[in-house]
Design a protein around this motif. Structure first.
Motif, PDB file in Angstrom:
ATOM      1  N   ASN A 199      -7.103   1.352   3.402  1.00 54.41           N
ATOM      2  CA  ASN A 199      -6.770   1.215   1.986  1.00 54.41           C
ATOM      3  C   ASN A 199      -7.949   0.555   1.273  1.00 54.41           C
ATOM      4  O   ASN A 199      -8.462  -0.475   1.728  1.00 54.41           O
ATOM      5  CB  ASN A 199      -5.501   0.368   1.830  1.00 54.41           C
TER       6      ASN A 199
ATOM      7  N   VAL B  55       0.842  -1.191   0.000  1.00 52.93           N
ATOM      8  CA  VAL B  55       0.000   0.000   0.000  1.00 52.93           C
ATOM      9  C   VAL B  55       0.880   1.244   0.000  1.00 52.93           C
ATOM     10  O   VAL B  55       2.089   1.176   0.229  1.00 52.93           O
ATOM     11  CB  VAL B  55      -0.946   0.009   1.226  1.00 52.93           C
TER      12      VAL B  55
ATOM     13  N   ASP C 136      -1.534   5.419   3.132  1.00 50.96           N
ATOM     14  CA  ASP C 136      -2.520   4.416   3.546  1.00 50.96           C
ATOM     15  C   ASP C 136      -1.991   3.548   4.683  1.00 50.96           C
ATOM     16  O   ASP C 136      -2.744   3.150   5.581  1.00 50.96           O
ATOM     17  CB  ASP C 136      -2.912   3.533   2.358  1.00 50.96           C
TER      18      ASP C 136
END
Length: 397
Positions: free
Chosen positions: A243, A233, A237
């Motif tokens: 996310n 990610v 995030d």
């Protein structure tokens, strides 16, 4: 009285039986595999924005974190502390059609064949500067592609074996020698496994007998390897722990491979903190809500997926973590140290970690009568601190 043996104790495991196992980093191009590898190993592997920048697999060893080893080191006041290690291999990106040779696929798939477990990195970030080989970011599609390629390769390998042996098996007919019956039984297992994979299943998800596992392990099948999923990610995030791609990824795993672990990480975040010295890192983590690296959890989860565990030796010269497969006998654990110790093993002095920690010292533990004597056929348990007594005077403490 010795503990009663359970059926689980004698259940064979898929994969190689060794103690020094390797885990490969797998995924599509440009999902962050080499970034992950660079940060986790502090290596200088290429990680450019190019689908096939890493053509030859790179290997590095990473220390497995263990608070028990830290405690032993502090309390034995020894100068040497040796952790267990996990070998991590960076494998260049697979693409759709890899099983047919697309994108240098045959070479990459052979590299996967040589590892014992898989870190499957899936992209869960959007970055217009990092092209996705399939266009838009879609973790479920990417997971389908990789798993389909591995199943296709397994099917091709099994079909090759079947085609090469079917005529000879048919000629044997009914009955025959013991060796002929064994060959026919093994061939039937291969056909059964091939049919299972063709139906869209991974070998590791099958319920196999010990005899079937013995046959499966000979073929080193790609879908027999344990998998830990790593969702890469963005740094933003990761720090906010939110996310939009994670629920999609988790649903795919639950639908297709329930029980497998998913661990989010951020290649950007890990790369940044890997480049900092300790004071800078501590300040940076504190400034971001006491954030922590995902790597310790990733390493221990991958280690556990390979059915590995630690036992320890501790003394005035060194404290050390040793690696063995879960559930093995003392002789097999001793073989992790030296074959001579295993071959002449008589008995094992065992201290349970929790007992030693509660007693605060080895002398206090012994005074409390909590030193355990085990025979060579007893099974070692995770965290045991052991002293192997061998007939050749080569005990290891």
């Amino acid at each position: 009285m010795a503990p009663k043996k359970s059926a689980a104790d004698d259940k064979l495991q898929l994969g190689r039986p060794g103690n020094n196992l390797r885990i490969g980093v797998v995924g599509l191009p440009n999902v962050g595999k080499s970034t992950f590898f660079n940060a986790i190993t502090s290596s200088a592997v290429a990680a450019e924005n190019y689908p096939f920048c890493t053509i030859d697999p790179e290997e590095s060893r990473v220390a497995v974190p263990d608070e028990r080893l830290d405690w032993l080191f502090a309390n034995y006041k020894t100068g040497n502390r040796t952790p267990a290690y996990l070998a991590v291999i960076d494998i260049a990106g697979l693409v759709k059609g890899a099983s047919e040779g697309h994108g240098l696929g045959n070479s990459f798939l052979s590299h996967i064949n040589a590892v014992d477990g898989i870190f499957h990195v899936v992209r869960a970030f959007v970055d217009p500067d990092v092209v996705h080989v399939e266009g838009e970011v879609d973790p479920a599609r990417d997971l389908d592609i990789i798993h389909n390629e591995l199943r296709l390769k397994d099917t091709a390998m099994l079909n090759k074996y079947i085609d090469a042996n079917q005529r000879n098996i048919e000629r044997m007919g009914d009955g025959g020698s013991v060796e002929d019956r064994r060959k026919k039984d093994d061939f039937a297992v291969v056909v059964k496994v091939r049919d299972w994979v063709q139906q869209g299943n991974d070998v590791r998800k099958g319920d196999w007998t010990n005899k079937e596992i013995e046959v499966i392990n000979v073929h080193h099948l790609l879908t027999a390897k344990p998998v830990t999923y790593l969702a890469n990610v963005s740094e933003k995030d990761y720090l906010r722990k939110k996310n939009k791609f994670l629920p999609i990824t988790k649903k795919w795993i639950d639908d297709n491979n329930p029980g497998d672990k998913l661990i989010p990480f951020s290649g950007a975040f890990e790369t940044a903190i890997a480049a900092m010295d300790e004071p800078q890192r501590a300040e940076h983590l504190a400034a971001n809500g006491n954030a922590t690296s995902a790597f310790p959890k990733i390493i221990t989860t991958g280690y556990d997926s390979l059915s590995l565990m630690h036992f320890f030796t501790a003394g005035v010269m060194e404290v050390r973590a040793w690696t063995c497969r879960k559930g093995v006998k003392m002789t097999d654990a001793a073989r992790s140290i030296h074959n001579d110790i295993a071959n002449s093993l008589i008995q094992v002095d065992v201290m349970k970690f929790d007992d030693l920690k509660a007693a605060s010292s080895e002398a206090e533990l012994k005074a409390a009568g909590k030193l355990i004597i085990r025979g060579k056929d007893a099974r070692i348990e995770d965290g045991d601190i052991v002293y192997f007594r061998s007939g050749e005077g080569k005990a290891k403490k």
